[in-house]
Motif scaffolding. Structure first.
Motif, mmCIF file in Angstrom:
data_model
loop_
_atom_site.group_PDB
_atom_site.id
_atom_site.type_symbol
_atom_site.label_atom_id
_atom_site.label_comp_id
_atom_site.label_asym_id
_atom_site.label_seq_id
_atom_site.Cartn_x
_atom_site.Cartn_y
_atom_site.Cartn_z
ATOM 1 N N ALA A 250 0.861 -1.182 0.000
ATOM 2 C CA ALA A 250 0.000 0.000 0.000
ATOM 3 C C ALA A 250 0.895 1.228 0.000
ATOM 4 C CB ALA A 250 -0.897 0.015 1.227
ATOM 5 N N LYS A 251 0.789 2.014 -1.052
ATOM 6 C CA LYS A 251 1.593 3.238 -1.110
ATOM 7 C C LYS A 251 0.659 4.404 -1.317
ATOM 8 C CE LYS A 251 5.575 5.398 -1.567
ATOM 9 N NZ LYS A 251 6.765 5.310 -0.760
ATOM 10 N N LYS B 168 -7.023 4.725 6.061
ATOM 11 C CA LYS B 168 -6.332 3.842 5.114
ATOM 12 C C LYS B 168 -6.963 2.462 5.136
ATOM 13 C CE LYS B 168 -1.819 6.044 5.193
ATOM 14 N NZ LYS B 168 -0.422 5.966 5.611
ATOM 15 N N TYR C 118 8.915 -2.034 -2.320
ATOM 16 C CA TYR C 118 8.752 -0.590 -2.120
ATOM 17 C C TYR C 118 9.850 0.182 -2.831
ATOM 18 C CZ TYR C 118 4.927 -0.639 1.238
ATOM 19 O OH TYR C 118 3.701 -0.764 1.830
ATOM 20 N N LEU C 119 11.045 -0.354 -2.775
ATOM 21 C CA LEU C 119 12.152 0.344 -3.422
ATOM 22 C C LEU C 119 11.947 0.413 -4.932
ATOM 23 C CD1 LEU C 119 15.095 -1.132 -1.371
ATOM 24 C CD2 LEU C 119 14.253 1.202 -1.330
ATOM 25 N N ASP D 68 9.435 2.945 -5.648
ATOM 26 C CA ASP D 68 9.934 4.315 -5.522
ATOM 27 C C ASP D 68 10.796 4.731 -6.697
ATOM 28 O OD1 ASP D 68 10.177 4.214 -1.912
ATOM 29 O OD2 ASP D 68 8.634 5.046 -3.240
ATOM 30 N N GLU E 53 24.280 -2.273 -0.608
ATOM 31 C CA GLU E 53 23.783 -2.794 0.682
ATOM 32 C C GLU E 53 24.867 -3.544 1.422
ATOM 33 O OE1 GLU E 53 20.673 -3.166 2.358
ATOM 34 O OE2 GLU E 53 19.918 -1.432 1.259
ATOM 35 N N ARG F 256 18.772 4.079 3.885
ATOM 36 C CA ARG F 256 17.738 3.576 2.974
ATOM 37 C C ARG F 256 16.537 3.048 3.722
ATOM 38 N NH1 ARG F 256 19.013 -1.300 -1.033
ATOM 39 N NH2 ARG F 256 17.382 -0.994 -2.563
ATOM 40 N N LEU G 210 12.732 4.589 4.026
ATOM 41 C CA LEU G 210 11.591 3.734 3.695
ATOM 42 C C LEU G 210 10.603 3.718 4.841
ATOM 43 C CD1 LEU G 210 10.655 2.001 1.399
ATOM 44 C CD2 LEU G 210 11.770 0.050 2.470
ATOM 45 N N MET H 32 8.674 6.933 5.048
ATOM 46 C CA MET H 32 7.573 7.081 4.097
ATOM 47 C C MET H 32 6.399 6.187 4.454
ATOM 48 S SD MET H 32 9.268 7.599 0.395
ATOM 49 C CE MET H 32 10.489 6.323 0.442
ATOM 50 N N LEU H 33 6.713 5.057 5.100
ATOM 51 C CA LEU H 33 5.619 4.144 5.392
ATOM 52 C C LEU H 33 4.892 4.518 6.676
ATOM 53 C CD1 LEU H 33 4.640 1.716 3.872
ATOM 54 C CD2 LEU H 33 5.884 0.268 5.464
#
Lengths: 142, 875
Positions: free
Chosen positions: A17-18, A28, A111-112, A115, A142, B86, B90, B93-94
């Protein structure tokens, strides 16, 4: 402008969910519930667009998942259908035959990707290759 | 790593949560994890923060509260390492959105990150900013973002462009700062940057007029060239979708051209070529191509007129309409609705296809098509279209019937060329979808019916036939009952046959059958039953031969559990049994209801619902205020109405109604029509000097059962109508039901009988009855006269149920007090009654009065009438 993107399965569980507009948590949940109800009962022969409150939801079903995008009333529905499809293709490429479990265990990666694809409710990049490349660059860090 | 921490890995946690069989189990696991995370946060252990936040995000996605994690996000964002940042962003934003104050704390970190040397970090910051920044943050960080639009890396440039989009949406004042930066983006080659740059440009143009002017002058041609390039470009595998290179860019460019061309003829001119090219060359067998065509059509519609382009656009839409894909058709229907504004003719050509779409299995397409059809209706095609729509109504789904019937009704009302067609169509709609038809629609139908006097016979016969077949359609039954009640005699005697009709034989019994059926049927609602009772009353007068049977039916309702029904049954029964003399005038044919005023009133009607009638309100719901009564009077009476004082009328009418309806204020409330007209009505009634009281046809009671048969209002008004003795002030009589019209003029009763004495007169004399009047005048008021009437029984029989009624011409006002009794003993027994007369033409005209006396002798009703002309002059 995209207001929110939802990925839900047939049972109503939200896998992604974004939101690009501010909403309370309870709001929401209500929205997710309503959209799911709207979308899950529609026959495959029907249009992929439903009116939702004062906006519209463009949805598409891929196997057991519903990809729903809520946009303004004035937006081009057919374009967003293409948008959804492109997103699914990217995910498919990234996860190699993506399935629902990928969304569960790798939600942060999804999500990444999202984005990189959409920012501020607008399309950011239209090249699948570019996004995949970018993701691999980021993975290296990473 | 803390040896005592038992933090699980993210995957393990997810697995254990998924393994839970019940919600309670899941809650338990989540609670434990949250506790662990909280403990870990308290220890400020940097190593697990990353994992903790990931877990927290997952828990958040399940729907559990995770507020305690917000500060963790901030700490992670402030960490130096990229992975931490990162996950921090994240999480940000969530878990947060722009309305939370915590967000302000991030501003500083964001600022630093926007200036970071690592471009990936810059990207992260831009992303977060673009998705959730608030207005203050936007203002703070706008200069940074603006600078980044010119960054060397295209990824950053495109993120910065979209971030700026959000900034100018949040803070429109900052738009000017971005104009130059945006225009430089338009020259890009990189698709990602180009598309975001175009979006920024679009955003600026919609928000800021200066920007619009700037882009229009400087960039229109460049944009057109870009579009041309992309349309003509060779195959690019990277951006290819279904054979078209980057359809998204096409669409974005078309959108911005729309904004630039709208309202500006020059810019529009420049675009026509490329628009024509896109419109004709784009392949439309795949969704991508159709998306582009759709956008193109929208742009053509929005820019300044070039009719050839418009025709092209509408043709494209026409093609879309016949596409098998529902999406395409839906989109086409949408656009056609806008296109009608420009070119009605062109859209009319596609009328047949659109009608087909009304019958589509998909509900959204049906709805759109129906709306479009209603926009297409004009005088020429209304008959054809209505026929098609009604044909479809018969086979359509239940949920669609409501919309469809509403639309058909509005089309029919607006465009019907002749009354008979209107009535026919409405009958068909009612037969098919009666229960979906709204009240004001069938009220309007009744108004039209009553106006089409030459069609009364035809209408009532058609309704009779229809209701035999479709008796479950409530509204149809109601309209039918009303018509049968009104025009029953036409039905039975086949009056007014039109050439197209087949003769049918309907006996009086058949007609009563239908009405009785409506009452006894279990699924009739109260309005229908109540209307049926009124209809029966009317029929009992029109069909005297089966009056007994009708009486029986009414009697059966006496024991009804519904108060309304019981009341009506008792009252009507009383009329039928004891007051046959006034029954016929009570239920005379309704006067023609004035359509024009009805329509006006309906257009500005009060949206009162039936349920609100419980409170005594002065206005009748549905906007049919007392004015119709006035109109009806205009039609009915010859005299011009003089406006009387309203307040007295109000009280009196209130009195009238509350006495009538006993305690049921529920119903009476609704029926206190604006008093003014009430007084007009009755005043006029009383002042009809010349026609005999019995003939107060047109006006009088039926008036009060207006076309607005809204549930209770109709019931109450009907009750009023039935129980108001016609047009004459009367006294309290047997049963107390006709205890109305207690007074018209508010003049306080004065006992004193000062002033000059006037000789008493014998007002009336017959073999059985004599009436004497004695006069007196109250002091100070020469216009008013007190009259004491004495009724003397000259016959050897006792009179019972004695009722005295009087009517005076318009310039007089009459007030009757209750009589001393209503039994007149035989041979000389007498009753006295006081009257008050006010003469507005005192000195110029003398009093004159018509009177009627009703009484029972040996069980038989007797009626005597007369005119009293021998009043002493000067009264």
């Amino acid at each position: 402008m995209i207001r929110f993107i939802l990925l839900q399965n047939r049972q109503g569980k939200t896998r992604l969910a974004k939101y690009y507009v501010p909403l309370e948590e309870s709001e929401k949940h209500k929205v997710e519930y309503e959209v799911h109800r709207l979308v899950v009962n529609r026959d495959a022969k029907f249009t992929n667009f439903v009116e939702f409150r004062t906006h519209k939801v463009i949805y598409r079903r891929y196997a057991g998942l519903f990809f729903s995008v809520c946009v303004d009333i004035t937006d081009n529905e057919l374009a967003y259908l293409e948008c959804i499809h492109l997103f699914v293709e990217i995910l498919d490429h990234f996860f190699s035959n993506v399935c629902e479990l990928d969304f569960v265990f790798n939600f942060h990666k999804v999500y990444l990707i999202l984005d990189e694809f959409i920012l501020a409710g607008e399309l950011q990049e239209t090249s699948k290759r570019a996004i995949i490349e970018r993701m691999s660059e980021l993975e290296k860090l990473e | 790593m803390n040896p005592f921490s038992s933090s699980t890995r993210l995957r393990d946690m997810i697995r254990s949560i998924r393994a839970c069989k019940t919600a309670a189990e899941e809650r338990g696991v989540v609670r434990k994890e949250c506790a662990d995370i909280r403990a870990s946060i308290n220890e400020s252990d940097p190593h697990d923060r990353h994992r903790n936040l990931a877990k927290l995000m997952f828990i958040h996605m399940l729907g559990y509260p995770t507020h305690f994690g917000q500060m963790e996000c901030l700490k992670l964002i402030a960490s130096p390492g990229f992975p931490e940042k990162r996950i921090g962003y994240l999480g940000l934003m969530l878990l947060l959105d722009e309305r939370q104050e915590v967000l302000m704390l991030v501003t500083n970190s964001l600022k630093q990150d926007l200036n970071h040397t690592n471009q990936y970090v810059v990207g992260l910051a831009l992303c977060a900013l673009g998705n959730i920044c608030s207005a203050e943050m936007a203002r703070d960080l706008a200069p940074e973002v603006e600078r980044l639009i010119q960054f060397r890396d295209p990824n950053i440039r495109k993120k910065a462009a979209l971030c700026s989009t959000r900034i100018v949406r949040k803070v429109p004042d900052l738009a000017e700062n971005f104009i130059n930066a945006a225009s430089s983006l338009l020259k890009e080659k990189h698709h990602g940057v180009l598309i975001t740059g175009v979006q920024l440009c679009y955003e600026l143009c919609t928000i800021n007029d200066e920007a619009l002017e700037f882009f229009r002058k400087k960039c229109t041609e460049g944009l057109i060239k870009t579009l041309r390039d992309i349309t003509n470009s060779a195959y690019q595998p990277e951006y290819d979708v279904a054979g078209i290179t980057d359809p998204f860019l096409h669409i974005r460019l078309l959108k911005v051209l729309r904004v630039l061309g709208h309202g500006d003829a020059n810019a529009s001119d420049l675009m026509t070529d490329i628009l024509a090219q896109v419109a004709t060359k784009t392949e439309s067998n795949k969704n991508a191509g159709n998306a582009i065509l759709y956008e193109c059509v929208e742009t053509i519609m929005a820019i300044e007129d070039t009719s050839s382009l418009r025709v092209l656009a509408i043709n494209i839409l026409g093609r879309f309409l016949s596409n098998r894909d529902n999406n395409i058709r839906y989109v086409a229907l949408n656009m056609l609705m806008k296109a009608i504004a420009f070119d009605d003719q062109a859209v009319q050509r596609h009328r047949v296809t659109i009608l087909e779409c009304v019958k589509d299995p998909d509900a959204s397409i049906r709805k759109r098509a129906l709306e479009l059809v209603s926009l297409l209706v004009n005088e020429n095609n209304v008959k054809q279209l209505t026929k098609e729509l009604i044909d479809y109504l018969e086979i359509s789904d239940e949920d669609f019937k409501e919309d469809l019937s509403a639309k058909i009704c509005s089309i029919v009302e607006k465009f019907s060329p002749e009354k008979i067609w209107y009535i026919d169509q409405m009958l068909k709609v009612l037969s098919e979808a009666g229960k979906f038809v709204k009240d004001d629609v069938w009220h309007a139908l009744i108004v039209v019916i009553s106006n089409a006097s030459e069609l009364h016979g035809y209408t009532v016969r058609a309704l009779y036939k229809a209701v035999l077949t479709y008796s479950e359609q409530e509204t149809l039954v109601r309209v039918a009952i009303w018509c049968i009640g009104e025009y029953g005699d036409l039905l039975v005697n086949n009056v007014g046959m039109l050439g197209i009709e087949d003769p049918i034989t309907v006996t009086e019994c058949d007609a009563v059958d239908v009405v009785e059926d409506a009452i006894t049927r279990h699924n009739s609602d109260m309005t229908t039953k109540a209307m049926a009772l009124v209809a029966l009353l009317k029929l009992s007068s029109r069909f005297p031969s089966i009056s007994e049977r009708i009486k029986d039916v009414i009697l059966k309702q006496k024991g009804s559990l519904l108060l309304e029904m019981q009341q009506r049954a008792i009252e009507f029964n009383s009329i039928v049994e004891r007051h046959k003399n006034i029954r016929s005038s009570l239920v005379e044919r309704m006067p023609v209801l004035d359509e024009a005023t009805f329509n006006v009133r309906r257009a500005g009607s009060l949206p009162a619902s039936v349920s609100t009638m419980a409170k005594p309100s002065v206005s009748i719901p549905n906007g049919v205020s007392a004015a119709p009564l006035v109109d009806l009077l205009d039609l009915g009476s010859d005299d011009i109405l003089a406006a009387p004082s309203s307040s007295s009328g109000a009280d009196f009418l209130q009195d009238l109604l509350s006495v009538d309806l006993g305690s049921s204020s529920a119903q009476s409330g609704a029926t206190t029509p604006a008093p003014k007209a009430g007084t007009d009505l009755l005043l006029d009634i009383l002042s009809i000097g010349t026609p005999s009281p019995a003939q107060n046809s047109t006006s009088a009671i039926d008036l009060l059962s207006t076309a607005d048969m809204n549930n209770n209002s109709s019931t109450a008004l009907d009750t009023l109508s039935s129980s108001a003795p016609p047009h004459i002030a009367t006294t309290a009589s047997a049963g107390g039901m006709f205890d109305l019209l207690d007074g018209l003029s508010p003049s306080p009763s004065k006992e004193a009988t000062n002033g000059p004495a006037y000789p008493p007169i014998v007002a009336y004399e017959s073999s059985s009855l004599k009436i004497d009047f004695t006069f007196s005048k109250p002091t100070g008021n020469p216009q008013t006269t007190n009259v004491e009437a004495t009724f003397i029984n000259l016959s050897p029989n006792t009179f019972t149920d004695f009722v005295f009624q009087a009517a005076v011409p318009k310039f007089l006002q009459l007030h009757l007090d209750p009589a001393s009794s209503n039994t007149l003993p035989a041979s000389g027994g007498n009753i006295t009654q006081n009257l008050r007369v006010a003469n507005s033409q005192h000195g110029k005209k003398s009093l004159v009065m018509r009177m009627r006396i009703g009484y029972k002798v040996n069980g038989k009703d007797v009626l005597e009438e007369g005119q009293i002309n021998n009043f002493p002059p000067g009264l």
